[in-house]
Write a protein that holds these residues in place. Structure first.
Motif, PDB file in Angstrom:
ATOM      1  N   THR A  33     -29.408  77.582  37.673  1.00  0.00           N
ATOM      2  CA  THR A  33     -30.187  78.684  38.216  1.00  0.00           C
ATOM      3  C   THR A  33     -31.403  78.103  38.910  1.00  0.00           C
ATOM      4  OG1 THR A  33     -29.511  80.056  36.368  1.00  0.00           O
ATOM      5  CG2 THR A  33     -31.402  80.802  37.649  1.00  0.00           C
ATOM      6  N   ASN A  34     -31.556  78.430  40.178  1.00  0.00           N
ATOM      7  CA  ASN A  34     -32.727  77.967  40.925  1.00  0.00           C
ATOM      8  C   ASN A  34     -33.804  79.033  40.839  1.00  0.00           C
ATOM      9  OD1 ASN A  34     -31.403  75.682  41.709  1.00  0.00           O
ATOM     10  ND2 ASN A  34     -30.680  76.548  43.632  1.00  0.00           N
ATOM     11  N   GLN A  35     -34.986  78.596  40.457  1.00  0.00           N
ATOM     12  CA  GLN A  35     -36.109  79.517  40.355  1.00  0.00           C
ATOM     13  C   GLN A  35     -37.163  79.094  41.360  1.00  0.00           C
ATOM     14  OE1 GLN A  35     -37.492  79.434  36.351  1.00  0.00           O
ATOM     15  NE2 GLN A  35     -35.752  80.560  35.549  1.00  0.00           N
ATOM     16  N   THR A  36     -37.718  80.058  42.046  1.00  0.00           N
ATOM     17  CA  THR A  36     -38.778  79.786  43.003  1.00  0.00           C
ATOM     18  C   THR A  36     -40.087  80.261  42.402  1.00  0.00           C
ATOM     19  OG1 THR A  36     -37.239  80.121  44.822  1.00  0.00           O
ATOM     20  CG2 THR A  36     -39.580  80.200  45.341  1.00  0.00           C
ATOM     21  N   ILE A  37     -41.047  79.369  42.373  1.00  0.00           N
ATOM     22  CA  ILE A  37     -42.357  79.694  41.838  1.00  0.00           C
ATOM     23  C   ILE A  37     -43.352  79.620  42.988  1.00  0.00           C
ATOM     24  CG2 ILE A  37     -44.178  79.015  40.253  1.00  0.00           C
ATOM     25  CD1 ILE A  37     -41.995  77.740  38.516  1.00  0.00           C
ATOM     26  N   GLU A  38     -44.047  80.709  43.219  1.00  0.00           N
ATOM     27  CA  GLU A  38     -45.041  80.737  44.283  1.00  0.00           C
ATOM     28  C   GLU A  38     -46.420  80.578  43.673  1.00  0.00           C
ATOM     29  OE1 GLU A  38     -44.818  83.941  47.040  1.00  0.00           O
ATOM     30  OE2 GLU A  38     -42.628  83.928  47.022  1.00  0.00           O
ATOM     31  N   VAL A  39     -47.166  79.646  44.224  1.00  0.00           N
ATOM     32  CA  VAL A  39     -48.525  79.409  43.760  1.00  0.00           C
ATOM     33  C   VAL A  39     -49.443  79.570  44.959  1.00  0.00           C
ATOM     34  CG1 VAL A  39     -50.108  77.731  42.761  1.00  0.00           C
ATOM     35  CG2 VAL A  39     -47.723  77.785  42.018  1.00  0.00           C
ATOM     36  N   THR A  40     -50.392  80.441  44.833  1.00  0.00           N
ATOM     37  CA  THR A  40     -51.344  80.634  45.919  1.00  0.00           C
ATOM     38  C   THR A  40     -52.691  80.110  45.464  1.00  0.00           C
ATOM     39  OG1 THR A  40     -51.813  82.860  45.139  1.00  0.00           O
ATOM     40  CG2 THR A  40     -50.148  82.644  46.843  1.00  0.00           C
ATOM     41  N   THR A  41     -53.262  79.293  46.293  1.00  0.00           N
ATOM     42  CA  THR A  41     -54.579  78.751  45.995  1.00  0.00           C
ATOM     43  C   THR A  41     -55.474  78.995  47.193  1.00  0.00           C
ATOM     44  OG1 THR A  41     -53.981  76.578  46.840  1.00  0.00           O
ATOM     45  CG2 THR A  41     -53.691  76.947  44.484  1.00  0.00           C
ATOM     46  N   GLU A  42     -56.723  79.171  46.913  1.00  0.00           N
ATOM     47  CA  GLU A  42     -57.676  79.375  47.985  1.00  0.00           C
ATOM     48  C   GLU A  42     -58.136  78.019  48.500  1.00  0.00           C
ATOM     49  OE1 GLU A  42     -60.867  81.924  46.880  1.00  0.00           O
ATOM     50  OE2 GLU A  42     -59.536  83.338  45.889  1.00  0.00           O
ATOM     51  N   ALA A  43     -58.301  77.950  49.808  1.00  0.00           N
ATOM     52  CA  ALA A  43     -58.793  76.712  50.408  1.00  0.00           C
ATOM     53  C   ALA A  43     -60.239  76.507  49.977  1.00  0.00           C
ATOM     54  CB  ALA A  43     -58.697  76.779  51.923  1.00  0.00           C
ATOM     55  N   PRO A  44     -60.590  75.269  49.673  1.00  0.00           N
ATOM     56  CA  PRO A  44     -61.974  75.030  49.265  1.00  0.00           C
ATOM     57  C   PRO A  44     -62.917  75.334  50.429  1.00  0.00           C
ATOM     58  CG  PRO A  44     -60.826  72.958  49.556  1.00  0.00           C
ATOM     59  CD  PRO A  44     -59.813  74.045  49.684  1.00  0.00           C
ATOM     60  N   ALA A  45     -64.073  75.826  50.086  1.00  0.00           N
ATOM     61  CA  ALA A  45     -65.059  76.149  51.113  1.00  0.00           C
ATOM     62  C   ALA A  45     -65.503  74.870  51.805  1.00  0.00           C
ATOM     63  CB  ALA A  45     -66.251  76.853  50.475  1.00  0.00           C
ATOM     64  N   ALA A  46     -65.555  74.926  53.116  1.00  0.00           N
ATOM     65  CA  ALA A  46     -65.966  73.747  53.883  1.00  0.00           C
ATOM     66  C   ALA A  46     -67.457  73.527  53.668  1.00  0.00           C
ATOM     67  CB  ALA A  46     -65.663  73.944  55.356  1.00  0.00           C
ATOM     68  N   GLU A  47     -67.775  72.307  53.339  1.00  0.00           N
ATOM     69  CA  GLU A  47     -69.176  71.973  53.124  1.00  0.00           C
ATOM     70  C   GLU A  47     -69.835  71.721  54.471  1.00  0.00           C
ATOM     71  OE1 GLU A  47     -69.822  68.806  50.385  1.00  0.00           O
ATOM     72  OE2 GLU A  47     -68.252  69.502  49.046  1.00  0.00           O
ATOM     73  N   LYS A  48     -70.959  72.345  54.670  1.00  0.00           N
ATOM     74  CA  LYS A  48     -71.693  72.108  55.901  1.00  0.00           C
ATOM     75  C   LYS A  48     -72.712  71.024  55.615  1.00  0.00           C
ATOM     76  CE  LYS A  48     -71.123  76.226  58.513  1.00  0.00           C
ATOM     77  NZ  LYS A  48     -71.746  77.000  59.555  1.00  0.00           N
ATOM     78  N   ASN A  49     -72.498  69.895  56.202  1.00  0.00           N
ATOM     79  CA  ASN A  49     -73.417  68.788  56.058  1.00  0.00           C
ATOM     80  C   ASN A  49     -74.241  68.720  57.336  1.00  0.00           C
ATOM     81  OD1 ASN A  49     -74.790  66.495  55.460  1.00  0.00           O
ATOM     82  ND2 ASN A  49     -72.987  65.190  55.183  1.00  0.00           N
ATOM     83  N   PRO A  50     -75.520  69.026  57.248  1.00  0.00           N
ATOM     84  CA  PRO A  50     -76.314  69.039  58.472  1.00  0.00           C
ATOM     85  C   PRO A  50     -76.445  67.655  59.101  1.00  0.00           C
ATOM     86  CG  PRO A  50     -77.725  69.317  56.554  1.00  0.00           C
ATOM     87  CD  PRO A  50     -76.311  69.336  56.075  1.00  0.00           C
ATOM     88  N   ASP A  51     -76.313  66.619  58.307  1.00  0.00           N
ATOM     89  CA  ASP A  51     -76.410  65.258  58.837  1.00  0.00           C
ATOM     90  C   ASP A  51     -75.035  64.613  58.819  1.00  0.00           C
ATOM     91  OD1 ASP A  51     -79.120  65.602  59.041  1.00  0.00           O
ATOM     92  OD2 ASP A  51     -79.559  64.654  57.111  1.00  0.00           O
ATOM     93  N   GLY A  52     -74.727  63.833  59.850  1.00  0.00           N
ATOM     94  CA  GLY A  52     -73.460  63.130  59.890  1.00  0.00           C
ATOM     95  C   GLY A  52     -72.928  63.018  61.298  1.00  0.00           C
ATOM     96  N   THR A  53     -71.702  62.539  61.407  1.00  0.00           N
ATOM     97  CA  THR A  53     -71.059  62.342  62.702  1.00  0.00           C
ATOM     98  C   THR A  53     -69.745  63.088  62.724  1.00  0.00           C
ATOM     99  OG1 THR A  53     -72.035  60.141  62.887  1.00  0.00           O
ATOM    100  CG2 THR A  53     -70.156  60.606  64.308  1.00  0.00           C
ATOM    101  N   SER A  54     -69.467  63.774  63.823  1.00  0.00           N
ATOM    102  CA  SER A  54     -68.178  64.432  63.979  1.00  0.00           C
ATOM    103  C   SER A  54     -67.561  63.985  65.294  1.00  0.00           C
ATOM    104  CB  SER A  54     -68.326  65.953  63.943  1.00  0.00           C
ATOM    105  OG  SER A  54     -69.016  66.402  65.083  1.00  0.00           O
ATOM    106  N   ILE A  55     -66.257  63.748  65.267  1.00  0.00           N
ATOM    107  CA  ILE A  55     -65.516  63.312  66.447  1.00  0.00           C
ATOM    108  C   ILE A  55     -64.352  64.273  66.626  1.00  0.00           C
ATOM    109  CG2 ILE A  55     -64.157  61.475  67.500  1.00  0.00           C
ATOM    110  CD1 ILE A  55     -65.752  59.504  65.799  1.00  0.00           C
ATOM    111  N   SER A  56     -64.216  64.812  67.814  1.00  0.00           N
ATOM    112  CA  SER A  56     -63.129  65.731  68.113  1.00  0.00           C
ATOM    113  C   SER A  56     -62.391  65.212  69.342  1.00  0.00           C
ATOM    114  CB  SER A  56     -63.692  67.132  68.378  1.00  0.00           C
ATOM    115  OG  SER A  56     -62.664  67.991  68.783  1.00  0.00           O
TER     116      SER A  56
END
Length: 88
Positions: A33-56
């Motif tokens: 018997t195949n059972q499907t288990i669904e797990v929903t998790t919330e994405a962690p809140a993005a931390e806003k770091n005022p200092d740092g480097t971002s590359i896009s």
């Protein structure tokens, strides 16, 4: 003497045959018997770091931003144009 050796021979053959591993017939196939288990998790809140480097990097070009305290540097390269902005 021949009877004793004959009895010993028959007993040894019987012992060898009785120690032989027996093959077990496979039981009826088990149903699984195949059972499907669904797990929903919330994405962690993005931390806003005022200092740092971002590359896009994308199909539109490259964007590099650096911030350290009140100083910030922004480089944007896209569409054959280059723009550099430095704020202090």
């Amino acid at each position: 003497m021949k009877k004793i050796s004959m009895i010993i021979g028959v007993l040894s053959v019987m012992a060898i045959v009785s120690c032989k591993e027996k093959e077990e017939t496979p039981a009826a196939p088990e149903t699984t018997t195949n059972q499907t288990i669904e797990v929903t998790t919330e994405a962690p809140a993005a931390e806003k770091n005022p200092d740092g480097t971002s590359i896009s990097v994308g199909s539109d070009g490259v964007d590099v931003s650096t911030k350290n305290g009140t100083n910030s540097t922004s480089v944007n390269v896209s569409g054959g144009e280059a723009k550099v902005e430095v704020k202090k």
